[in-house]
Write a protein that holds these residues in place. Structure first.
Motif, PDB file in Angstrom:
ATOM      1  N   GLU A 148      68.561  29.324  29.574  1.00  0.00           N
ATOM      2  CA  GLU A 148      67.292  28.648  29.304  1.00  0.00           C
ATOM      3  C   GLU A 148      66.148  29.615  29.603  1.00  0.00           C
ATOM      4  N   TYR A 149      65.157  29.632  28.715  1.00  0.00           N
ATOM      5  CA  TYR A 149      63.981  30.487  28.855  1.00  0.00           C
ATOM      6  C   TYR A 149      62.717  29.634  28.898  1.00  0.00           C
ATOM      7  N   GLN A 150      61.679  30.207  29.468  1.00  0.00           N
ATOM      8  CA  GLN A 150      60.362  29.582  29.518  1.00  0.00           C
ATOM      9  C   GLN A 150      59.330  30.632  29.117  1.00  0.00           C
ATOM     10  N   MET A 151      58.349  30.217  28.323  1.00  0.00           N
ATOM     11  CA  MET A 151      57.261  31.133  27.975  1.00  0.00           C
ATOM     12  C   MET A 151      56.302  31.234  29.162  1.00  0.00           C
ATOM     13  N   ALA A 152      55.875  32.455  29.445  1.00  0.00           N
ATOM     14  CA  ALA A 152      54.905  32.681  30.518  1.00  0.00           C
ATOM     15  C   ALA A 152      53.864  33.668  30.021  1.00  0.00           C
ATOM     16  N   PHE A 153      52.629  33.488  30.481  1.00  0.00           N
ATOM     17  CA  PHE A 153      51.583  34.426  30.095  1.00  0.00           C
ATOM     18  C   PHE A 153      50.596  34.661  31.227  1.00  0.00           C
ATOM     19  N   ALA A 154      49.882  35.790  31.122  1.00  0.00           N
ATOM     20  CA  ALA A 154      48.904  36.164  32.141  1.00  0.00           C
ATOM     21  C   ALA A 154      47.871  37.095  31.524  1.00  0.00           C
ATOM     22  N   ALA A 155      46.670  37.047  32.083  1.00  0.00           N
ATOM     23  CA  ALA A 155      45.606  37.971  31.703  1.00  0.00           C
ATOM     24  C   ALA A 155      44.946  38.467  32.985  1.00  0.00           C
ATOM     25  N   ALA A 156      44.846  39.777  33.128  1.00  0.00           N
ATOM     26  CA  ALA A 156      44.230  40.372  34.316  1.00  0.00           C
ATOM     27  C   ALA A 156      43.063  41.247  33.886  1.00  0.00           C
ATOM     28  N   LYS A 216      55.464  28.817  20.210  1.00  0.00           N
ATOM     29  CA  LYS A 216      56.460  29.430  21.090  1.00  0.00           C
ATOM     30  C   LYS A 216      57.882  29.337  20.548  1.00  0.00           C
ATOM     31  N   GLN A 217      58.268  28.238  19.927  1.00  0.00           N
ATOM     32  CA  GLN A 217      59.638  28.128  19.410  1.00  0.00           C
ATOM     33  C   GLN A 217      59.857  29.109  18.256  1.00  0.00           C
ATOM     34  N   THR A 218      58.877  29.231  17.380  1.00  0.00           N
ATOM     35  CA  THR A 218      58.978  30.178  16.266  1.00  0.00           C
ATOM     36  C   THR A 218      59.069  31.605  16.792  1.00  0.00           C
ATOM     37  N   TRP A 219      58.232  31.944  17.778  1.00  0.00           N
ATOM     38  CA  TRP A 219      58.261  33.286  18.361  1.00  0.00           C
ATOM     39  C   TRP A 219      59.603  33.544  19.044  1.00  0.00           C
ATOM     40  N   PHE A 220      60.121  32.545  19.748  1.00  0.00           N
ATOM     41  CA  PHE A 220      61.405  32.666  20.440  1.00  0.00           C
ATOM     42  C   PHE A 220      62.517  32.950  19.427  1.00  0.00           C
TER      43      PHE A 220
END
Length: 121
Positions: free
Chosen positions: A58-66, A101-105
């Protein structure tokens, strides 16, 4: 495997989806480092007795901006307008990523299932 898919999201941000990775490409003067990843959250594999896996990872999308600078400094309203526009672009990217996200996955050819949760890196 080479380039799979490139999508320009905003004036300053684009996404390249390759084999099991996502790269966020920003213009040279964009002051944020931005990342989007699929992170494995569960690697449970069960055997049904026939040697076949019952569950896949199982995967989860995660994102961050610094922000690349040490701190934001504003000396006029144009600086504030520019910074606000950049934050809106990041927000637009994250919203677009969440919707797709599903399409990208699938495009990135991950072996597993995608959780509905979205988190941070």
């Amino acid at each position: 495997m080479g380039l799979v898919n490139k999508t320009r999201i905003t004036d300053n941000l684009a996404v390249i989806i390759g084999n099991q990775h996502i790269d966020v490409i920003a213009t040279e003067d964009f002051p944020f480092d931005v990342q989007i990843r699929f992170i494995k959250t569960d690697d449970a594999q069960l055997d049904d007795g026939s040697g076949k896996k019952v569950f896949t990872p199982e995967y989860q999308m995660a994102f961050a901006a610094a922000y690349k600078g040490k701190s934001a400094f504003f000396s006029n309203t144009e600086d504030i307008k520019s910074f606000t526009k950049q934050l809106k672009e990041i927000k637009e990217l994250f919203e677009f990523a969440t919707l797709n996200k599903q399409t990208w996955f699938d495009t990135a050819s991950f072996d597993g299932v995608l959780s509905q949760k979205v988190g941070s890196l």
